[in-house]
Design an enzyme around this catalytic site. Sequence first.
Site, PDB file in Angstrom:
ATOM      1  N   ALA A   1       1.541  -7.889   1.307  1.00  0.00           N
ATOM      2  CA  ALA A   1       0.110  -7.627   1.075  1.00  0.00           C
ATOM      3  C   ALA A   1      -0.650  -7.607   2.402  1.00  0.00           C
ATOM      4  O   ALA A   1      -1.533  -6.768   2.619  1.00  0.00           O
ATOM      5  CB  ALA A   1      -0.478  -8.685   0.143  1.00  0.00           C
ATOM      6  N   TYR A   2      -0.299  -8.519   3.292  1.00  0.00           N
ATOM      7  CA  TYR A   2      -0.954  -8.574   4.607  1.00  0.00           C
ATOM      8  C   TYR A   2      -0.708  -7.270   5.359  1.00  0.00           C
ATOM      9  O   TYR A   2      -1.645  -6.651   5.881  1.00  0.00           O
ATOM     10  CB  TYR A   2      -0.386  -9.763   5.384  1.00  0.00           C
ATOM     11  CG  TYR A   2      -0.969  -9.952   6.766  1.00  0.00           C
ATOM     12  CD1 TYR A   2      -2.265 -10.424   6.939  1.00  0.00           C
ATOM     13  CD2 TYR A   2      -0.212  -9.679   7.915  1.00  0.00           C
ATOM     14  CE1 TYR A   2      -2.793 -10.610   8.205  1.00  0.00           C
ATOM     15  CE2 TYR A   2      -0.734  -9.861   9.178  1.00  0.00           C
ATOM     16  CZ  TYR A   2      -2.028 -10.337   9.324  1.00  0.00           C
ATOM     17  OH  TYR A   2      -2.548 -10.511  10.580  1.00  0.00           O
ATOM     18  N   ALA A   3       0.562  -6.833   5.387  1.00  0.00           N
ATOM     19  CA  ALA A   3       0.904  -5.606   6.115  1.00  0.00           C
ATOM     20  C   ALA A   3       0.173  -4.401   5.527  1.00  0.00           C
ATOM     21  O   ALA A   3      -0.369  -3.569   6.257  1.00  0.00           O
ATOM     22  CB  ALA A   3       2.415  -5.388   6.070  1.00  0.00           C
TER      23      ALA A   3
ATOM     24  N   SER B   1      -2.624  -4.357   3.806  1.00  0.00           N
ATOM     25  CA  SER B   1      -4.070  -4.423   4.074  1.00  0.00           C
ATOM     26  C   SER B   1      -4.358  -4.082   5.529  1.00  0.00           C
ATOM     27  O   SER B   1      -5.322  -3.373   5.833  1.00  0.00           O
ATOM     28  CB  SER B   1      -4.624  -5.807   3.715  1.00  0.00           C
ATOM     29  OG  SER B   1      -4.104  -6.800   4.571  1.00  0.00           O
TER      30      SER B   1
END
Length: 278
Positions: A169-171, A173
């Site tokens: 999810a971090y990547a 976003s």
Amino acid sequence: MRQGRLRLEDKVAIVTGAGSIGPGWGNGKATAALFAREGAKVLAVDRSPEAAEEARAAIVAEGGVCVAHVADVSIAAQVERLVAVCLENFGRVDVLHNNVGIAVVGGPLETSEEDWDRLMAVNIKSMFLTCRAVIPVMLDQFQRDGRGGAIVNVGAIAGIRWTGVPLLAYAASKGAVDPLTKQIALQYAKQRIRCNAITAGFLETPMITMLRDAYGADDYEEMMRKRNRHIPRGQMGTPWDVANAALFLASDDADFISGQSLVVDGGVTSQSWIDSNA
Ligand SMILES: NC(=O)c1ccc[n+]([C@@H]2O[C@H](COP(=O)([O-])OP(=O)(O)OC[C@H]3O[C@@H](n4cnc5c(N)ncnc54)[C@H](O)[C@@H]3O)[C@@H](O)[C@H]2O)c1
């Protein structure tokens, strides 16, 4: 305060996530402090009252000008309010520094739908919301005195590369930061609003403490050794490396630079591989 020409003299800057989640310096706190050292009046925004106040106190202790403001930048009404507070205090917004970002470890099987939505809201929707609230102010400024403003968005190399740890999810976003940046840069170029991104690499900040288990490390020092081994020079960057890049992009020294993503990673992404087991 240093004498002579300061690089953000007479400028007003909003820094989001201007505190730090742990003791010491995060990217936002270092950037807020550096902006103030270079003459900017800073609105230090954080969802944590303690973190916002800590950043303000550090800046004021150095002779800088800063107002602390508590807001969650993923909530539209709070973003509108923080821009109003900046105008009430300082009368304009020359620099918007979008630093807020949170991470959750995990791939598609480990990431909850709730975490996915939360990271998208905090990491990328927040940039849309702050830009939506600040751009009208910058357009007014352009009409008035020909000075639009500069927006700097903090991305991460996880948004363009595998970094050795699953951060789905971090990547995803952070991968959206560059296109958002380019859209704004091109749409508002004529009105002298510049928009650039920083693609930050492996850094030593309080935020990385949460990654220890993902590195399979027994303690913080072992995780640090593993992260340092990724870096061509053998040592991670610091929040001040991001702050220095942000200062350049926010200042008039970068007047002809817009729509770019400046990679601040000590050369990591120029390598052909990153050893996940290092
Ligand atoms: N540390 C690294 O190795 C690294 C690498 C690449 C990119 N980055 C990026 O750098 C940025 C910030 O890093 P940092 O070290 O300053 O982080 P940090 O975790 O210390 O966060 C800074 C502040 O943001 C605040 N914050 C979090 N969510 C918020 C919200 N919704 N609204 C308002 N404030 C909020 C926190 O309270 C904290 O005080 C992030 O975008 C991160 O993804 C970090």
